[in-house]
Scaffold this motif. Structure first.
Motif, mmCIF file in Angstrom:
data_model
loop_
_atom_site.group_PDB
_atom_site.id
_atom_site.type_symbol
_atom_site.label_atom_id
_atom_site.label_comp_id
_atom_site.label_asym_id
_atom_site.label_seq_id
_atom_site.Cartn_x
_atom_site.Cartn_y
_atom_site.Cartn_z
ATOM 1 N N ASP A 9 0.803 -1.236 0.000
ATOM 2 C CA ASP A 9 0.000 0.000 0.000
ATOM 3 C C ASP A 9 0.832 1.280 0.000
ATOM 4 N N ALA A 10 2.141 1.170 -0.264
ATOM 5 C CA ALA A 10 2.963 2.375 -0.422
ATOM 6 C C ALA A 10 2.809 2.893 -1.863
ATOM 7 N N ARG A 11 3.505 3.992 -2.173
ATOM 8 C CA ARG A 11 3.311 4.602 -3.495
ATOM 9 C C ARG A 11 3.594 3.629 -4.643
ATOM 10 N N SER A 12 4.426 2.628 -4.385
ATOM 11 C CA SER A 12 4.699 1.609 -5.399
ATOM 12 C C SER A 12 3.436 0.868 -5.819
ATOM 13 N N PHE A 13 2.354 1.043 -5.052
ATOM 14 C CA PHE A 13 1.077 0.451 -5.454
ATOM 15 C C PHE A 13 0.627 1.004 -6.809
ATOM 16 N N ARG A 14 0.999 2.246 -7.111
ATOM 17 C CA ARG A 14 0.634 2.800 -8.438
ATOM 18 C C ARG A 14 1.202 1.925 -9.558
ATOM 19 N N ALA A 15 2.468 1.536 -9.384
ATOM 20 C CA ALA A 15 3.124 0.718 -10.409
ATOM 21 C C ALA A 15 2.496 -0.673 -10.477
ATOM 22 N N PRO A 32 9.762 -5.168 3.565
ATOM 23 C CA PRO A 32 9.185 -4.602 4.790
ATOM 24 C C PRO A 32 9.375 -3.083 4.786
ATOM 25 N N PHE A 33 8.504 -2.365 5.484
ATOM 26 C CA PHE A 33 8.584 -0.890 5.511
ATOM 27 C C PHE A 33 9.108 -0.411 6.873
ATOM 28 N N PRO A 34 10.039 0.543 6.861
ATOM 29 C CA PRO A 34 10.719 1.138 5.710
ATOM 30 C C PRO A 34 11.928 0.287 5.310
ATOM 31 N N PRO A 35 12.102 0.010 4.032
ATOM 32 C CA PRO A 35 13.176 -0.891 3.597
ATOM 33 C C PRO A 35 14.560 -0.395 3.988
ATOM 34 N N GLY A 49 16.781 4.386 -1.132
ATOM 35 C CA GLY A 49 16.071 3.569 -0.134
ATOM 36 C C GLY A 49 14.562 3.636 -0.255
ATOM 37 N N THR A 50 14.063 4.373 -1.228
ATOM 38 C CA THR A 50 12.619 4.557 -1.353
ATOM 39 C C THR A 50 12.035 3.514 -2.305
ATOM 40 N N ILE A 51 10.723 3.339 -2.173
ATOM 41 C CA ILE A 51 10.005 2.520 -3.131
ATOM 42 C C ILE A 51 8.911 3.409 -3.737
ATOM 43 N N PRO A 52 8.564 3.212 -4.972
ATOM 44 C CA PRO A 52 8.900 2.064 -5.810
ATOM 45 C C PRO A 52 10.311 2.126 -6.385
ATOM 46 N N PHE A 53 10.757 0.956 -6.870
ATOM 47 C CA PHE A 53 11.899 0.896 -7.772
ATOM 48 C C PHE A 53 11.559 -0.133 -8.826
ATOM 49 N N MET A 61 13.729 3.127 -12.595
ATOM 50 C CA MET A 61 12.817 4.230 -12.258
ATOM 51 C C MET A 61 12.422 4.177 -10.783
ATOM 52 N N SER A 62 12.276 5.375 -10.184
ATOM 53 C CA SER A 62 11.946 5.446 -8.756
ATOM 54 C C SER A 62 10.789 6.401 -8.459
ATOM 55 N N GLU A 63 10.101 6.886 -9.488
ATOM 56 C CA GLU A 63 8.973 7.803 -9.283
ATOM 57 C C GLU A 63 7.677 7.112 -9.712
ATOM 58 N N SER A 64 6.750 6.981 -8.769
ATOM 59 C CA SER A 64 5.575 6.149 -9.010
ATOM 60 C C SER A 64 4.679 6.646 -10.147
ATOM 61 N N ALA A 65 4.464 7.953 -10.239
ATOM 62 C CA ALA A 65 3.586 8.456 -11.307
ATOM 63 C C ALA A 65 4.275 8.312 -12.665
ATOM 64 N N GLY A 99 -1.616 13.833 -8.763
ATOM 65 C CA GLY A 99 -1.847 12.727 -7.823
ATOM 66 C C GLY A 99 -0.694 12.588 -6.847
ATOM 67 N N GLU A 100 0.523 12.744 -7.337
ATOM 68 C CA GLU A 100 1.687 12.611 -6.456
ATOM 69 C C GLU A 100 2.066 13.958 -5.812
ATOM 70 N N ALA A 101 2.330 14.955 -6.660
ATOM 71 C CA ALA A 101 2.928 16.197 -6.146
ATOM 72 C C ALA A 101 1.964 17.005 -5.280
ATOM 73 N N ALA A 211 1.927 -3.796 7.308
ATOM 74 C CA ALA A 211 1.542 -3.141 6.061
ATOM 75 C C ALA A 211 1.932 -1.676 6.159
ATOM 76 N N PHE A 212 1.902 -0.991 5.032
ATOM 77 C CA PHE A 212 2.235 0.435 5.023
ATOM 78 C C PHE A 212 0.973 1.239 4.837
ATOM 79 N N PRO A 213 0.691 2.244 5.600
ATOM 80 C CA PRO A 213 1.316 2.509 6.876
ATOM 81 C C PRO A 213 0.672 1.630 7.941
HETATM 82 N N1 LIG Z 1 7.893 10.797 -5.271
HETATM 83 C C1 LIG Z 1 8.225 9.417 -5.034
HETATM 84 C C2 LIG Z 1 8.278 9.185 -3.535
HETATM 85 C C3 LIG Z 1 8.843 7.825 -3.149
HETATM 86 C C4 LIG Z 1 8.796 7.646 -1.640
HETATM 87 O O1 LIG Z 1 9.193 8.550 -0.871
HETATM 88 N N2 LIG Z 1 8.281 6.495 -1.172
HETATM 89 C C5 LIG Z 1 8.118 6.268 0.264
HETATM 90 C C6 LIG Z 1 6.996 5.284 0.523
HETATM 91 S S1 LIG Z 1 5.431 5.755 -0.046
HETATM 92 C C7 LIG Z 1 9.347 5.621 0.841
HETATM 93 O O2 LIG Z 1 9.992 4.848 0.172
HETATM 94 N N3 LIG Z 1 9.654 5.920 2.122
HETATM 95 C C8 LIG Z 1 10.672 5.215 2.833
HETATM 96 C C9 LIG Z 1 11.840 6.086 3.169
HETATM 97 O O3 LIG Z 1 11.817 7.299 2.905
HETATM 98 O O4 LIG Z 1 12.794 5.525 3.695
HETATM 99 C C10 LIG Z 1 7.191 8.525 -5.726
HETATM 100 O O5 LIG Z 1 6.140 9.014 -6.133
HETATM 101 O O6 LIG Z 1 7.439 7.338 -5.915
#
Ligand SMILES: N[C@@H](CCC(=O)N[C@@H](CS)C(=O)NCC(=O)O)C(=O)O
Length: 214
Positions: A9-15, A32-35, A49-53, A61-65, A99-101, A211-213
């Motif tokens: 359920d994190a932003r990677s859900f878009r992908a 697991p969150f936060p990875p 360290g963020t998702i999605p990847f 790519m690392s930006e969900s939209a 949706g994202e910004a 789960a996230f969050p």
């Molecule tokens: N703008 C990026 C943001 C990515 C992002 O910050 N993801 C969060 C989860 S929704 C994350 O990975 N947080 C964990 C951290 O910052 O360590 C996107 O749309 O994918």
């Protein structure tokens, strides 16, 4: 094969949702969150360290939209994409980014200061919840003409981008404040088979993480 690193359920859900709507084959790497903290070796995959990847051949790519847009267009036009020259092309890009910004960003502050670090800046959490609902008026206004989806009379990646912001609002338990048209739109979104498949795909009992969050 496309690889997607994802937390529930994190932003990677878009992908994940876009992959399911498009019926593309993929390998899901559930974290697991936060990875960054709970699976530090992930930093070798994505130093942020963020998702999605997402990895697709040489593409990283690392930006969900942007990933939703990429998947919707990577093999040529799909029903999820709107092409240059179509009337709603600009509107499609605008909703994708909004949706994202504009909608997800304020909610991340609510998440941080209400859920993950309670007691540190509760006023900020309240302020950014109000910010989110002020920006959500754009979605409410767009739906006021009775349309089901944001652009071109069909479900597109723009609905995935905005739809994720509504999913996050639900995770934050602020969805009871959706205006009626947005609440009905959210019901349409989560009734889609692609949404349900994405929800099912991210359930993996072997990932011993909340789960996230949470
Ligand atoms: N703008 C990026 C943001 C990515 C992002 O910050 N993801 C969060 C989860 S929704 C994350 O990975 N947080 C964990 C951290 O910052 O360590 C996107 O749309 O994918």
């Amino acid at each position: 094969m496309i690889q997607l690193w994802h937390c529930q359920d994190a932003r990677s859900f878009r992908a994940l949702w876009a992959l399911e709507e498009l019926g593309l084959p993929y390998e899901l790497k559930l974290l697991p969150f936060p990875p960054r903290m709970r699976q530090p070796e992930y930093l070798e995959v994505n130093p942020l360290g963020t998702i999605p990847f997402l990895v697709d051949g040489e593409t990283r790519m690392s930006e969900s939209a942007a990933i939703a847009q990429y998947l919707a267009t990577r093999d040529g036009p799909t029903p999820l994409s709107i092409q240059p020259g179509e009337a709603d092309y600009g509107a499609w890009l605008n909703w994708l980014h909004l949706g994202e910004a504009t909608l997800t960003f304020p909610q991340t502050l609510v998440l941080r200061y209400r859920v993950f670090e309670p007691g540190r800046a509760e006023a900020a959490a309240d302020d950014y919840e109000r910010w989110f609902f002020a920006r959500l008026k754009a979605v409410d206004r767009a739906l006021a003409d009775g349309r089901d989806w944001l652009c071109a009379g069909r479900f597109t990646a723009a609905d995935i981008s905005v739809g994720y912001a509504l999913l996050l609002a639900r995770s934050l338990k602020i969805d009871d404040k959706f205006p009626p048209a947005v609440a009905a739109y959210w019901e349409r979104l989560r009734s889609r088979e692609g949404f349900k498949r994405a929800k099912a795909a991210q359930k993996d009992d072997s990932v011993a993480a909340p789960a996230f969050p949470t």
